[in-house]
Design a protein around this motif. Structure first.
Motif, PDB file in Angstrom:
ATOM      1  N   ASP A 153      -8.649  13.793   9.727  1.00  0.00           N
ATOM      2  CA  ASP A 153      -9.482  13.363   8.609  1.00  0.00           C
ATOM      3  C   ASP A 153      -8.984  13.943   7.290  1.00  0.00           C
ATOM      4  OD1 ASP A 153     -11.571  12.206   7.217  1.00  0.00           O
ATOM      5  OD2 ASP A 153     -12.926  13.881   7.586  1.00  0.00           O
ATOM      6  N   GLN A 154      -7.842  13.414   6.820  1.00  0.00           N
ATOM      7  CA  GLN A 154      -7.236  13.900   5.581  1.00  0.00           C
ATOM      8  C   GLN A 154      -6.588  12.741   4.844  1.00  0.00           C
ATOM      9  OE1 GLN A 154      -4.420  16.674   7.175  1.00  0.00           O
ATOM     10  NE2 GLN A 154      -5.858  18.380   7.255  1.00  0.00           N
ATOM     11  N   TYR A 155      -6.468  12.891   3.525  1.00  0.00           N
ATOM     12  CA  TYR A 155      -5.711  11.942   2.734  1.00  0.00           C
ATOM     13  C   TYR A 155      -4.251  12.384   2.663  1.00  0.00           C
ATOM     14  CZ  TYR A 155      -9.855   9.563   0.852  1.00  0.00           C
ATOM     15  OH  TYR A 155     -11.000   8.840   0.701  1.00  0.00           O
ATOM     16  N   VAL A 156      -3.341  11.422   2.488  1.00  0.00           N
ATOM     17  CA  VAL A 156      -1.941  11.756   2.237  1.00  0.00           C
ATOM     18  C   VAL A 156      -1.855  12.508   0.916  1.00  0.00           C
ATOM     19  CG1 VAL A 156      -1.060   9.781   3.523  1.00  0.00           C
ATOM     20  CG2 VAL A 156      -1.532   9.533   1.105  1.00  0.00           C
ATOM     21  N   LEU A 157      -0.882  13.400   0.833  1.00  0.00           N
ATOM     22  CA  LEU A 157      -0.632  14.247  -0.340  1.00  0.00           C
ATOM     23  C   LEU A 157      -1.715  15.286  -0.581  1.00  0.00           C
ATOM     24  CD1 LEU A 157       0.728  11.600  -2.891  1.00  0.00           C
ATOM     25  CD2 LEU A 157       2.013  13.053  -1.322  1.00  0.00           C
ATOM     26  N   GLN A 158      -2.714  15.340   0.291  1.00  0.00           N
ATOM     27  CA  GLN A 158      -3.796  16.301   0.108  1.00  0.00           C
ATOM     28  C   GLN A 158      -4.157  16.931   1.450  1.00  0.00           C
ATOM     29  OE1 GLN A 158      -6.246  13.354  -1.705  1.00  0.00           O
ATOM     30  NE2 GLN A 158      -5.952  14.153  -3.761  1.00  0.00           N
ATOM     31  N   GLU A 159      -3.102  17.256   2.221  1.00  0.00           N
ATOM     32  CA  GLU A 159      -3.329  17.802   3.556  1.00  0.00           C
ATOM     33  C   GLU A 159      -4.082  19.128   3.538  1.00  0.00           C
ATOM     34  OE1 GLU A 159       0.133  15.033   4.388  1.00  0.00           O
ATOM     35  OE2 GLU A 159      -0.612  16.219   2.734  1.00  0.00           O
ATOM     36  N   LYS A 160      -4.052  19.844   2.416  1.00  0.00           N
ATOM     37  CA  LYS A 160      -4.741  21.124   2.357  1.00  0.00           C
ATOM     38  C   LYS A 160      -6.232  20.968   2.105  1.00  0.00           C
ATOM     39  CE  LYS A 160      -0.688  23.672   0.745  1.00  0.00           C
ATOM     40  NZ  LYS A 160      -0.133  24.540  -0.320  1.00  0.00           N
ATOM     41  N   THR A 206       3.247   6.312   9.576  1.00  0.00           N
ATOM     42  CA  THR A 206       4.458   5.498   9.619  1.00  0.00           C
ATOM     43  C   THR A 206       5.018   5.377  11.025  1.00  0.00           C
ATOM     44  OG1 THR A 206       5.052   6.042   7.339  1.00  0.00           O
ATOM     45  CG2 THR A 206       6.845   5.369   8.801  1.00  0.00           C
ATOM     46  N   LEU A 207       5.100   6.495  11.735  1.00  0.00           N
ATOM     47  CA  LEU A 207       5.649   6.463  13.101  1.00  0.00           C
ATOM     48  C   LEU A 207       4.729   5.730  14.050  1.00  0.00           C
ATOM     49  CD1 LEU A 207       7.120  10.080  13.326  1.00  0.00           C
ATOM     50  CD2 LEU A 207       8.390   7.926  13.173  1.00  0.00           C
ATOM     51  N   PHE A 208       3.419   5.887  13.868  1.00  0.00           N
ATOM     52  CA  PHE A 208       2.475   5.119  14.704  1.00  0.00           C
ATOM     53  C   PHE A 208       2.675   3.626  14.471  1.00  0.00           C
ATOM     54  CE2 PHE A 208      -1.578   2.917  15.315  1.00  0.00           C
ATOM     55  CZ  PHE A 208      -1.832   3.237  16.638  1.00  0.00           C
ATOM     56  N   MET A 209       2.739   3.212  13.206  1.00  0.00           N
ATOM     57  CA  MET A 209       2.956   1.801  12.886  1.00  0.00           C
ATOM     58  C   MET A 209       4.263   1.298  13.488  1.00  0.00           C
ATOM     59  SD  MET A 209       0.735  -0.034  11.154  1.00  0.00           S
ATOM     60  CE  MET A 209       1.765  -1.244  10.323  1.00  0.00           C
ATOM     61  N   GLY A 210       5.323   2.068  13.326  1.00  0.00           N
ATOM     62  CA  GLY A 210       6.624   1.631  13.796  1.00  0.00           C
ATOM     63  C   GLY A 210       6.724   1.531  15.304  1.00  0.00           C
ATOM     64  N   LEU A 211       6.242   2.554  16.000  1.00  0.00           N
ATOM     65  CA  LEU A 211       6.377   2.584  17.453  1.00  0.00           C
ATOM     66  C   LEU A 211       5.486   1.555  18.134  1.00  0.00           C
ATOM     67  CD1 LEU A 211       6.617   6.453  17.924  1.00  0.00           C
ATOM     68  CD2 LEU A 211       8.469   4.791  18.182  1.00  0.00           C
ATOM     69  N   GLN A 212       4.243   1.395  17.636  1.00  0.00           N
ATOM     70  CA  GLN A 212       3.394   0.372  18.244  1.00  0.00           C
ATOM     71  C   GLN A 212       3.932  -1.027  17.926  1.00  0.00           C
ATOM     72  OE1 GLN A 212       1.093  -1.970  16.864  1.00  0.00           O
ATOM     73  NE2 GLN A 212       1.585  -1.485  14.728  1.00  0.00           N
ATOM     74  N   GLY A 260      -0.190   8.717  16.826  1.00  0.00           N
ATOM     75  CA  GLY A 260      -1.489   8.173  16.453  1.00  0.00           C
ATOM     76  C   GLY A 260      -2.568   9.236  16.424  1.00  0.00           C
ATOM     77  N   ILE A 261      -2.516  10.173  17.371  1.00  0.00           N
ATOM     78  CA  ILE A 261      -3.476  11.287  17.389  1.00  0.00           C
ATOM     79  C   ILE A 261      -3.296  12.143  16.136  1.00  0.00           C
ATOM     80  CG2 ILE A 261      -4.092  13.426  18.580  1.00  0.00           C
ATOM     81  CD1 ILE A 261      -3.436  11.956  21.225  1.00  0.00           C
ATOM     82  N   LEU A 262      -2.046  12.422  15.783  1.00  0.00           N
ATOM     83  CA  LEU A 262      -1.779  13.223  14.587  1.00  0.00           C
ATOM     84  C   LEU A 262      -2.190  12.486  13.306  1.00  0.00           C
ATOM     85  CD1 LEU A 262       1.724  14.659  15.588  1.00  0.00           C
ATOM     86  CD2 LEU A 262      -0.444  15.899  15.500  1.00  0.00           C
ATOM     87  N   ALA A 263      -1.998  11.163  13.285  1.00  0.00           N
ATOM     88  CA  ALA A 263      -2.390  10.373  12.116  1.00  0.00           C
ATOM     89  C   ALA A 263      -3.897  10.229  11.993  1.00  0.00           C
ATOM     90  CB  ALA A 263      -1.750   8.987  12.182  1.00  0.00           C
ATOM     91  N   GLY A 264      -4.617  10.552  13.068  1.00  0.00           N
ATOM     92  CA  GLY A 264      -6.064  10.397  13.071  1.00  0.00           C
ATOM     93  C   GLY A 264      -6.825  11.541  12.448  1.00  0.00           C
ATOM     94  N   SER A 323       4.611  13.757   2.628  1.00  0.00           N
ATOM     95  CA  SER A 323       3.342  13.971   3.333  1.00  0.00           C
ATOM     96  C   SER A 323       3.513  13.837   4.839  1.00  0.00           C
ATOM     97  CB  SER A 323       2.307  12.963   2.837  1.00  0.00           C
ATOM     98  OG  SER A 323       1.182  12.934   3.681  1.00  0.00           O
ATOM     99  N   SER A 324       3.081  14.849   5.583  1.00  0.00           N
ATOM    100  CA  SER A 324       3.173  14.773   7.044  1.00  0.00           C
ATOM    101  C   SER A 324       2.248  13.693   7.604  1.00  0.00           C
ATOM    102  CB  SER A 324       2.828  16.130   7.663  1.00  0.00           C
ATOM    103  OG  SER A 324       1.511  16.522   7.343  1.00  0.00           O
ATOM    104  N   ILE A 325       1.064  13.553   7.014  1.00  0.00           N
ATOM    105  CA  ILE A 325       0.134  12.507   7.457  1.00  0.00           C
ATOM    106  C   ILE A 325       0.767  11.126   7.262  1.00  0.00           C
ATOM    107  CG2 ILE A 325      -2.048  11.343   6.937  1.00  0.00           C
ATOM    108  CD1 ILE A 325      -2.630  13.787   8.421  1.00  0.00           C
ATOM    109  N   ALA A 326       1.438  10.936   6.125  1.00  0.00           N
ATOM    110  CA  ALA A 326       2.095   9.659   5.865  1.00  0.00           C
ATOM    111  C   ALA A 326       3.154   9.361   6.921  1.00  0.00           C
ATOM    112  CB  ALA A 326       2.716   9.665   4.470  1.00  0.00           C
ATOM    113  N   TRP A 327       3.886  10.381   7.333  1.00  0.00           N
ATOM    114  CA  TRP A 327       4.904  10.179   8.368  1.00  0.00           C
ATOM    115  C   TRP A 327       4.283   9.864   9.731  1.00  0.00           C
ATOM    116  CZ3 TRP A 327       9.714   8.894   8.142  1.00  0.00           C
ATOM    117  CH2 TRP A 327      10.457   9.177   6.996  1.00  0.00           C
ATOM    118  N   HIS A 328       3.147  10.487  10.033  1.00  0.00           N
ATOM    119  CA  HIS A 328       2.489  10.185  11.303  1.00  0.00           C
ATOM    120  C   HIS A 328       1.969   8.750  11.329  1.00  0.00           C
ATOM    121  CE1 HIS A 328       1.753  14.786  11.503  1.00  0.00           C
ATOM    122  NE2 HIS A 328       2.875  14.469  12.119  1.00  0.00           N
TER     123      HIS A 328
END
Length: 415
Positions: free
Chosen positions: A396-403, A222-228, A390-394, A215-220
């Motif tokens: 309004d979608q669920y992980v695994l359901q980006e469509k 994850t990266l927000f959590m990691g970098l902050q 963080g902007i990308l993770a924001g 999931s791309s949302i999951a990665w966004h």
């Protein structure tokens, strides 16, 4: 004899209040064992003869432990249940604090690893238990437990030097005293284990065969959590040394870390509630990034103690908002407790391994160049990167359901 149905709402309310208290006290334990180290690094280094880079491992090792164990925590929870798994995490954390406080360098680092393992279990499972027990109040409950986490995270560095020097406990006992709050948390959590024994909670996947790692949302998230987190742990680890370099007294420098932590407390509570109410959270990430960038830039160029203090407050506000927002995103981007636990495991595995780089690299750069300019510039770049993720993770979608169009559409399909 049948129970009185009029008593059931009161009983349910009492159980909910007891669970909330348990969550709060578990949250109290999740940062002091780490944030208490920063002000004591000079004393530890002088006593043991280790370098700045090696001393940075005292903060880095728990993050590596977070990263290594976090992917397996949902599996542990499926085997033992969430409540018992959190209890196990608290016991491991307590054991690590005791081991770290003994009079051997090897145990100093091995105890630190155990601390990381214990915190990892609780870190990963708290968002899941909030999603499971309070699905319509994710923002509020996340705000309450991150506020609780921030309170003790802020007290620990301020008390480190007074406990070590003013009370004459030494750095080992100053670090070891936090076992007391772990013992209290265990006492408050025991009722949840008893509840689980009569009605075990298992995480059952509703999307078997689908990995959250695609999931791309999951990665966004994850990266927000990691970098902050990289910025947070780098700042809390080395701010006392940075301020000493600018002419601050070491005890005052320790309390400045407390000021930084306490500056984020209002955001700990406010940001999750706001995020839960907004249609998307892009603006929150942008605001957090801007405030943190301004604070770090001011800390880099400031030659005035008053201005430096203002910058520390700004950094504290931003970092308090960032960790709360990251944990809230885990709940908001997950459709159920199963997804929340899996996303939390992913975000805190990759995220904290990434975060572990920060304190070590900052110490290494200072040892190499004997200035804090390059380490602070590194944090400015990381701040820019976590703002983008963080902007990308924001969205309004669920992980695994980006469509899917948005969370509300998916929620209407979830039984």
């Amino acid at each position: 004899m049948n129970s009185n149905p009029l008593m059931e709402p009161s009983a349910n309310h009492s159980k909910s209040a007891l669970l909330m208290l348990g969550i709060i006290f578990v949250a109290f334990t999740l940062r002091p064992a780490i944030t208490s180290v920063g002000p004591l690094i000079s004393e530890i280094r002088a006593d043991t003869g280790i370098s700045n880079g090696v001393a940075g491992l005292l903060t880095t090792l728990p993050l590596i432990s977070f990263g290594l164990l976090s992917p397996f925590v949902p599996k542990i929870a499926r085997k033992f249940g969430i409540e018992l798994s959190i209890f196990i995490g608290l016991c491991i954390l307590g054991a690590g604090i005791i081991i770290r406080s003994t009079d051997m360098i090897a145990l100093l680092f091995s105890g630190t690893i155990f601390i990381g393992f214990g915190i990892a279990i609780c870190n990963v499972l708290l968002p899941g238990i909030v999603k499971q027990s309070y699905p319509k109040k994710v923002g509020l409950l996340t705000g309450i437990y991150t506020l609780s986490m921030g309170i003790c995270a802020g007290l620990a560095p301020g008390l480190s030097i007074p406990l070590s020097e003013s009370l004459g406990l030494g750095w080992r006992m100053s670090l070891g005293i936090w076992i007391l709050i772990v013992i209290i948390a265990i006492c408050f959590w025991i009722p949840q284990i008893k509840k689980q024994s009569s009605s075990p909670v298992q995480l059952k996947s509703k999307q078997a065969g689908t990995s959250i790692w695609v999931s791309s949302i999951a990665w966004h998230v994850t990266l927000f959590m990691g970098l902050q987190s990289l910025v947070y742990f780098s700042v809390t680890s080395w701010l006392p040394e940075i301020l000493q370099n600018q002419g601050f007294d070491i005890a005052i420098a320790g309390w400045m870390v407390t000021l930084l932590q306490f500056s984020g407390l209002p955001a700990n509570l406010f940001i999750p509630v706001l995020a839960d109410r907004l249609p998307n959270q892009k603006g929150i990430a942008l605001g957090i990034g801007l405030v943190n960038f301004i604070g770090l830039l001011g800390l880099l160029i400031s030659q005035n103690k008053v201005l430096t203090t203002i910058c520390i407050i700004l950094i504290g506000m931003a970092l308090g908002a960032a960790i709360s927002h990251g944990l809230t995103l885990i709940g908001l981007r997950a459709a159920n407790a199963e997804q929340a636990a899996n996303l939390s495991g992913m975000a805190q595995s990759v995220g904290y391994i990434l975060a572990a780089v920060g304190p070590f690299v900052m110490g290494y750069l200072f040892d190499l160049f004997h200035t804090w300019t390059l380490p602070l510039m590194m944090l400015l770049i990381v701040t820019f990167l976590y703002t983008i993720t963080g902007i990308l993770a924001g969205r309004d979608q669920y992980v695994l359901q980006e469509k899917t169009k948005n969370r509300k559409e998916v929620s209407s399909k979830i039984v």
